[in-house]
Design an enzyme around this catalytic site. Structure first.
Site, PDB file in Angstrom:
ATOM      1  N   ASN A   2      -8.450   5.979   4.098  1.00  0.00           N
ATOM      2  CA  ASN A   2      -8.657   5.139   5.280  1.00  0.00           C
ATOM      3  C   ASN A   2      -9.055   5.986   6.475  1.00  0.00           C
ATOM      4  O   ASN A   2      -8.589   7.123   6.648  1.00  0.00           O
ATOM      5  CB  ASN A   2      -7.434   4.257   5.577  1.00  0.00           C
ATOM      6  CG  ASN A   2      -6.119   4.995   5.648  1.00  0.00           C
ATOM      7  OD1 ASN A   2      -5.965   6.075   5.075  1.00  0.00           O
ATOM      8  ND2 ASN A   2      -5.160   4.430   6.344  1.00  0.00           N
ATOM      9  N   ILE A   3      -9.939   5.412   7.278  1.00  0.00           N
ATOM     10  CA  ILE A   3     -10.468   6.115   8.447  1.00  0.00           C
ATOM     11  C   ILE A   3     -10.320   5.189   9.654  1.00  0.00           C
ATOM     12  O   ILE A   3     -10.965   4.133   9.716  1.00  0.00           O
ATOM     13  CB  ILE A   3     -11.948   6.503   8.237  1.00  0.00           C
ATOM     14  CG1 ILE A   3     -12.108   7.345   6.958  1.00  0.00           C
ATOM     15  CG2 ILE A   3     -12.485   7.259   9.458  1.00  0.00           C
ATOM     16  CD1 ILE A   3     -13.550   7.513   6.488  1.00  0.00           C
ATOM     17  N   GLU A   4      -9.435   5.581  10.575  1.00  0.00           N
ATOM     18  CA  GLU A   4      -9.156   4.719  11.723  1.00  0.00           C
ATOM     19  C   GLU A   4     -10.064   5.051  12.901  1.00  0.00           C
ATOM     20  O   GLU A   4     -10.786   6.060  12.889  1.00  0.00           O
ATOM     21  CB  GLU A   4      -7.667   4.851  12.101  1.00  0.00           C
ATOM     22  CG  GLU A   4      -6.789   4.399  10.951  1.00  0.00           C
ATOM     23  CD  GLU A   4      -5.312   4.342  11.262  1.00  0.00           C
ATOM     24  OE1 GLU A   4      -4.873   4.947  12.269  1.00  0.00           O
ATOM     25  OE2 GLU A   4      -4.586   3.679  10.479  1.00  0.00           O
ATOM     26  N   CYS A  22     -10.631   0.632   5.408  1.00  0.00           N
ATOM     27  CA  CYS A  22      -9.620   0.920   4.392  1.00  0.00           C
ATOM     28  C   CYS A  22     -10.151   1.892   3.334  1.00  0.00           C
ATOM     29  O   CYS A  22     -11.363   1.961   3.082  1.00  0.00           O
ATOM     30  CB  CYS A  22      -9.211  -0.356   3.674  1.00  0.00           C
ATOM     31  SG  CYS A  22      -8.355  -1.545   4.709  1.00  0.00           S
ATOM     32  N   GLU A  70      -9.954   1.678   0.106  1.00  0.00           N
ATOM     33  CA  GLU A  70     -10.606   1.019  -1.029  1.00  0.00           C
ATOM     34  C   GLU A  70     -12.071   0.764  -0.745  1.00  0.00           C
ATOM     35  O   GLU A  70     -12.943   0.964  -1.593  1.00  0.00           O
ATOM     36  CB  GLU A  70      -9.937  -0.328  -1.331  1.00  0.00           C
ATOM     37  CG  GLU A  70      -8.466  -0.245  -1.672  1.00  0.00           C
ATOM     38  CD  GLU A  70      -7.556  -0.369  -0.454  1.00  0.00           C
ATOM     39  OE1 GLU A  70      -7.838   0.264   0.583  1.00  0.00           O
ATOM     40  OE2 GLU A  70      -6.561  -1.083  -0.543  1.00  0.00           O
ATOM     41  N   CYS A 127      -5.460  -4.886   0.978  1.00  0.00           N
ATOM     42  CA  CYS A 127      -5.524  -5.976   1.964  1.00  0.00           C
ATOM     43  C   CYS A 127      -6.519  -7.035   1.498  1.00  0.00           C
ATOM     44  O   CYS A 127      -7.298  -6.824   0.557  1.00  0.00           O
ATOM     45  CB  CYS A 127      -5.909  -5.435   3.334  1.00  0.00           C
ATOM     46  SG  CYS A 127      -7.679  -5.135   3.524  1.00  0.00           S
ATOM     47  N   CYS A 164     -10.287  -6.098   1.451  1.00  0.00           N
ATOM     48  CA  CYS A 164     -10.665  -5.237   0.322  1.00  0.00           C
ATOM     49  C   CYS A 164     -10.721  -6.038  -0.974  1.00  0.00           C
ATOM     50  O   CYS A 164     -11.601  -5.819  -1.809  1.00  0.00           O
ATOM     51  CB  CYS A 164      -9.709  -4.059   0.193  1.00  0.00           C
ATOM     52  SG  CYS A 164      -9.925  -2.875   1.541  1.00  0.00           S
TER      53      CYS A 164
END
Ligand code: THU
Length: 135
Positions: free
Chosen positions: A42-44, A53, A55, A90, A93
């Protein structure tokens, strides 16, 4: 590639998570039908809504390399990178998975700290889905 190996790759990817806001690390490893594996974390972002996310990173990496035939995806995650419980995908995804994964054949693999493994079909975790067959 065994389930355990795929799970291990997902777990390894939690180290690459960029999560300065939630501190919740997620890693994913996607097995394609040709045997290739695409991973993601995941990359915020400071604009929270554009966070992506793990996935979807894995799936989009695969699609961008010309792969659209998927067998299974392993997902691992936990706060501060510590895996405790299962980390289910989630809703967004799950929806992205329906675009490429067969509802019955595509499998989602989760594991917890006790090395218990759960395997679900996409249909199980996304019943009555809206897929391309409806368009
Ligand atoms: N996250 C994922 O990477 N995958 C999921 O399926 C659930 C949530 C990430 C997004 C965000 O960086 C953090 O977990 C907390 O929501």
């Amino acid at each position: 590639m065994t389930n355990k190996e795929l799970i291990e790759k997902a777990k390894e990817m939690t180290k690459r998570s960029y999560v300065p806001y939630s501190h919740f690390h997620v890693g994913a490893a996607l097995l394609c039908s040709d045997g290739s594996v695409y991973t993601g974390c995941n990359i915020e972002n400071s604009a929270f809504g554009v966070t992506i996310c793990a996935e979807r990173v894995a799936i989009f990496k695969a699609v961008s390399e010309g792969k659209t035939d998927f067998e299974k995806i392993a997902i691992m995650g936990g706060r501060d990178g510590v895996i405790e419980d299962f980390c289910p995908p989630c809703g967004s995804c799950r929806q992205v998975m329906t675009e490429f994964g067969d509802l019955k054949k595509f499998k989602i693999l989760l594991a917890n700290a006790e090395d218990e493994i759960k395997e679900y079909s996409l249909e199980e975790i996304l019943p009555m889905s809206f897929g391309k067959e409806r368009l």
